[in-house]
Design a protein around this motif. Sequence first.
Motif, PDB file in Angstrom:
ATOM      1  N   ASP A 194       0.816  -1.211   0.000  1.00  0.00           N
ATOM      2  CA  ASP A 194       0.000   0.000   0.000  1.00  0.00           C
ATOM      3  C   ASP A 194       0.851   1.264   0.000  1.00  0.00           C
ATOM      4  O   ASP A 194       0.434   2.302   0.504  1.00  0.00           O
TER       5      ASP A 194
ATOM      6  N   GLY B 299      -7.115  -7.471  16.926  1.00  0.00           N
ATOM      7  CA  GLY B 299      -8.149  -7.395  15.887  1.00  0.00           C
ATOM      8  C   GLY B 299      -7.917  -6.245  14.925  1.00  0.00           C
ATOM      9  O   GLY B 299      -8.808  -5.878  14.162  1.00  0.00           O
TER      10      GLY B 299
ATOM     11  N   ASP C  59      -5.196  -4.082  11.987  1.00  0.00           N
ATOM     12  CA  ASP C  59      -4.502  -4.415  10.736  1.00  0.00           C
ATOM     13  C   ASP C  59      -3.340  -5.367  10.987  1.00  0.00           C
ATOM     14  O   ASP C  59      -3.124  -6.321  10.226  1.00  0.00           O
ATOM     15  N   ALA C  60      -2.568  -5.079  12.025  1.00  0.00           N
ATOM     16  CA  ALA C  60      -1.364  -5.885  12.259  1.00  0.00           C
ATOM     17  C   ALA C  60      -1.737  -7.333  12.542  1.00  0.00           C
ATOM     18  O   ALA C  60      -1.165  -8.262  11.957  1.00  0.00           O
TER      19      ALA C  60
ATOM     20  N   GLU D 299      -3.171  -8.981   9.269  1.00  0.00           N
ATOM     21  CA  GLU D 299      -2.170  -9.114   8.207  1.00  0.00           C
ATOM     22  C   GLU D 299      -1.069 -10.103   8.604  1.00  0.00           C
ATOM     23  O   GLU D 299      -0.666 -10.968   7.827  1.00  0.00           O
TER      24      GLU D 299
ATOM     25  N   ARG E 155     -10.731  -9.609  21.295  1.00  0.00           N
ATOM     26  CA  ARG E 155     -11.560  -9.400  22.494  1.00  0.00           C
ATOM     27  C   ARG E 155     -12.987  -8.954  22.181  1.00  0.00           C
ATOM     28  O   ARG E 155     -13.848  -9.022  23.046  1.00  0.00           O
ATOM     29  N   ARG E 156     -13.222  -8.450  20.960  1.00  0.00           N
ATOM     30  CA  ARG E 156     -14.581  -8.029  20.590  1.00  0.00           C
ATOM     31  C   ARG E 156     -15.104  -8.906  19.455  1.00  0.00           C
ATOM     32  O   ARG E 156     -14.389  -9.781  18.959  1.00  0.00           O
TER      33      ARG E 156
ATOM     34  N   ARG F 257     -11.130  -4.451  13.849  1.00  0.00           N
ATOM     35  CA  ARG F 257     -10.784  -3.063  13.560  1.00  0.00           C
ATOM     36  C   ARG F 257     -10.056  -2.961  12.217  1.00  0.00           C
ATOM     37  O   ARG F 257      -9.962  -1.894  11.636  1.00  0.00           O
TER      38      ARG F 257
ATOM     39  N   GLN G 266      -8.721  -3.198   8.264  1.00  0.00           N
ATOM     40  CA  GLN G 266      -9.309  -2.771   6.993  1.00  0.00           C
ATOM     41  C   GLN G 266     -10.016  -3.944   6.305  1.00  0.00           C
ATOM     42  O   GLN G 266      -9.484  -5.063   6.305  1.00  0.00           O
TER      43      GLN G 266
ATOM     44  N   GLN H  57       0.597   4.826   8.586  1.00  0.00           N
ATOM     45  CA  GLN H  57       0.915   4.239   7.290  1.00  0.00           C
ATOM     46  C   GLN H  57       2.284   4.742   6.856  1.00  0.00           C
ATOM     47  O   GLN H  57       2.729   5.805   7.298  1.00  0.00           O
TER      48      GLN H  57
HETATM   49  P1  NAP Z   1      -4.477  -1.108  16.441  1.00  0.00           P
HETATM   50  O1  NAP Z   1      -5.067  -0.682  15.155  1.00  0.00           O
HETATM   51  O2  NAP Z   1      -4.405  -0.134  17.580  1.00  0.00           O
HETATM   52  O3  NAP Z   1      -5.280  -2.400  16.915  1.00  0.00           O
HETATM   53  C1  NAP Z   1      -4.983  -3.016  18.124  1.00  0.00           C
HETATM   54  C2  NAP Z   1      -5.913  -4.191  18.297  1.00  0.00           C
HETATM   55  O4  NAP Z   1      -5.547  -4.863  19.493  1.00  0.00           O
HETATM   56  C3  NAP Z   1      -7.376  -3.789  18.413  1.00  0.00           C
HETATM   57  O5  NAP Z   1      -8.174  -4.700  17.740  1.00  0.00           O
HETATM   58  C4  NAP Z   1      -7.616  -3.823  19.926  1.00  0.00           C
HETATM   59  O6  NAP Z   1      -8.910  -4.226  20.281  1.00  0.00           O
HETATM   60  C5  NAP Z   1      -6.672  -4.907  20.367  1.00  0.00           C
HETATM   61  N1  NAP Z   1      -6.185  -4.680  21.735  1.00  0.00           N
HETATM   62  C6  NAP Z   1      -5.648  -3.550  22.252  1.00  0.00           C
HETATM   63  N2  NAP Z   1      -5.290  -3.726  23.534  1.00  0.00           N
HETATM   64  C7  NAP Z   1      -5.650  -4.992  23.849  1.00  0.00           C
HETATM   65  C8  NAP Z   1      -5.552  -5.772  25.030  1.00  0.00           C
HETATM   66  N3  NAP Z   1      -5.015  -5.290  26.146  1.00  0.00           N
HETATM   67  N4  NAP Z   1      -6.014  -7.041  24.985  1.00  0.00           N
HETATM   68  C9  NAP Z   1      -6.542  -7.545  23.845  1.00  0.00           C
HETATM   69  N5  NAP Z   1      -6.655  -6.864  22.689  1.00  0.00           N
HETATM   70  C10 NAP Z   1      -6.211  -5.602  22.702  1.00  0.00           C
HETATM   71  O7  NAP Z   1      -2.979  -1.638  16.292  1.00  0.00           O
HETATM   72  P2  NAP Z   1      -2.211  -2.351  15.062  1.00  0.00           P
HETATM   73  O8  NAP Z   1      -3.023  -3.405  14.439  1.00  0.00           O
HETATM   74  O9  NAP Z   1      -0.873  -2.686  15.641  1.00  0.00           O
HETATM   75  O10 NAP Z   1      -2.027  -1.182  14.037  1.00  0.00           O
HETATM   76  C11 NAP Z   1      -1.371   0.026  14.449  1.00  0.00           C
HETATM   77  C12 NAP Z   1      -1.428   1.022  13.314  1.00  0.00           C
HETATM   78  O11 NAP Z   1      -0.617   0.552  12.219  1.00  0.00           O
HETATM   79  C13 NAP Z   1      -2.822   1.251  12.762  1.00  0.00           C
HETATM   80  O12 NAP Z   1      -2.968   2.606  12.446  1.00  0.00           O
HETATM   81  C14 NAP Z   1      -2.855   0.404  11.517  1.00  0.00           C
HETATM   82  O13 NAP Z   1      -3.738   0.900  10.525  1.00  0.00           O
HETATM   83  C15 NAP Z   1      -1.393   0.469  11.039  1.00  0.00           C
HETATM   84  N6  NAP Z   1      -1.047  -0.752  10.272  1.00  0.00           N
HETATM   85  C16 NAP Z   1      -1.389  -0.770   8.962  1.00  0.00           C
HETATM   86  C17 NAP Z   1      -1.129  -1.890   8.197  1.00  0.00           C
HETATM   87  C18 NAP Z   1      -1.505  -1.875   6.740  1.00  0.00           C
HETATM   88  O14 NAP Z   1      -2.034  -0.875   6.270  1.00  0.00           O
HETATM   89  N7  NAP Z   1      -1.288  -2.924   5.974  1.00  0.00           N
HETATM   90  C19 NAP Z   1      -0.534  -3.015   8.777  1.00  0.00           C
HETATM   91  C20 NAP Z   1      -0.228  -2.989  10.149  1.00  0.00           C
HETATM   92  C21 NAP Z   1      -0.512  -1.841  10.900  1.00  0.00           C
HETATM   93  P3  NAP Z   1     -10.184  -3.271  20.030  1.00  0.00           P
HETATM   94  O15 NAP Z   1     -10.457  -3.360  18.564  1.00  0.00           O
HETATM   95  O16 NAP Z   1     -11.229  -3.902  20.893  1.00  0.00           O
HETATM   96  O17 NAP Z   1      -9.781  -1.907  20.502  1.00  0.00           O
END
Ligand code: NAP
Length: 310
Positions: A49, A152, A154-155, A158, A175-176, A180, A182, A282
């Motif tokens: 992306d 839940g 992107d990370a 993916e 947990r839900r 979250r 994409q 991103q």
């Molecule tokens: P994130 O978007 O903040 O998602 C964290 C996930 O972990 C959420 O689903 C959250 O649950 C869950 N979570 C948080 N604390 C928790 C806990 N204590 N126990 C259990 N579950 C918990 O983090 P991320 O996936 O690492 O992504 C970080 C950023 O990087 C985002 O902006 C993402 O878009 C970006 N990213 C993008 C790509 C891509 O575009 N290909 C790839 C990787 C990351 P809830 O949903 O219930 O809050």
Amino acid sequence: MSEYDVVIVGGGPAGLAAALYTARLNLKTVILDRGPLGGQLLNTELVEDYPGFDSILGSELAMKMGEHARRFGVDVRDFEPVKEIEVEGDTKIIRLETGEELRTSALIMAAGGLPRYLEVPGEKELAGRGVSYCAVCDGAFFKGQELAVIGGGDAAVEEGEFLTRYASKVYVVHRRSELRAQPILVDRARANPKIEFIFDAHVKEIAGDQKVHSIRYEQHGENKELRVGGVFIFIGFVPNSSLLKVHVDHDAAGYLLTDRNMQTSVEGIWAVGDVRAQLTKQIATAVGDGTTAAVAASQYISALKDSARA
Ligand code: NAP
């Protein structure tokens, strides 16, 4: 002690883009990273992306960005951890773990963050023995095994998909009941027969002796156990803003607040990429942040020089 026009802390896409621009603006620039250049790119197998690249390995994009910055004379200091950053008047003092001090009037914070921990029993004890935070780094150790991915976003989705190239089965435990991540990533994961989602599941413990053998979780009031050979935790990110010993405005989670020029509440300190409070993390936004901060820093340095001459 060394003096630079610009010091950039953090060698991911945001820091490398800033370095490329400040170097091209003829500013003496150093970029520091506690590890190799690349930041989160190094934890990403394939990038699909980033405009201009249909598909490129995260490590390859990191290498290209690093080489590009070097070509313009950036002083690249990888494997050079920063201990703390202080401010004296207009001067920012960057203290390295080695005891060396760097000084600058313009500091660009591009230090990203670290994985958030689940903070359940067994997580620390079994880290490196079945508990991991990096699929690209550790996935190959789990050939033919069943794995749990926690999260839940992107990370989680993916990286869960990536792990199916080694694992016989990947359970994405969230947990839900709603993800979250994409839709494009979710659709791909749902179409993968090796992936199964477990929703409304609150992980309580990672169990094992010498190695992980299961996770214990609560779902709809019932305690359950899932036998797995490894647990990959992708539940978000904690920003590395605490290196700053001066107060810089931040949000409740520690992400640095900036104006539209990436300027923080402290004059001469900009924040870019994953350490900055913003809508998304991103590569493209990180690169944009770095570019904006570099141009703003250049204008700030010119203004400082002009007022010193006046
Ligand atoms: P994130 O978007 O903040 O998602 C964290 C996930 O972990 C959420 O689903 C959250 O649950 C869950 N979570 C948080 N604390 C928790 C806990 N204590 N126990 C259990 N579950 C918990 O983090 P991320 O996936 O690492 O992504 C970080 C950023 O990087 C985002 O902006 C993402 O878009 C970006 N990213 C993008 C790509 C891509 O575009 N290909 C790839 C990787 C990351 P809830 O949903 O219930 O809050």
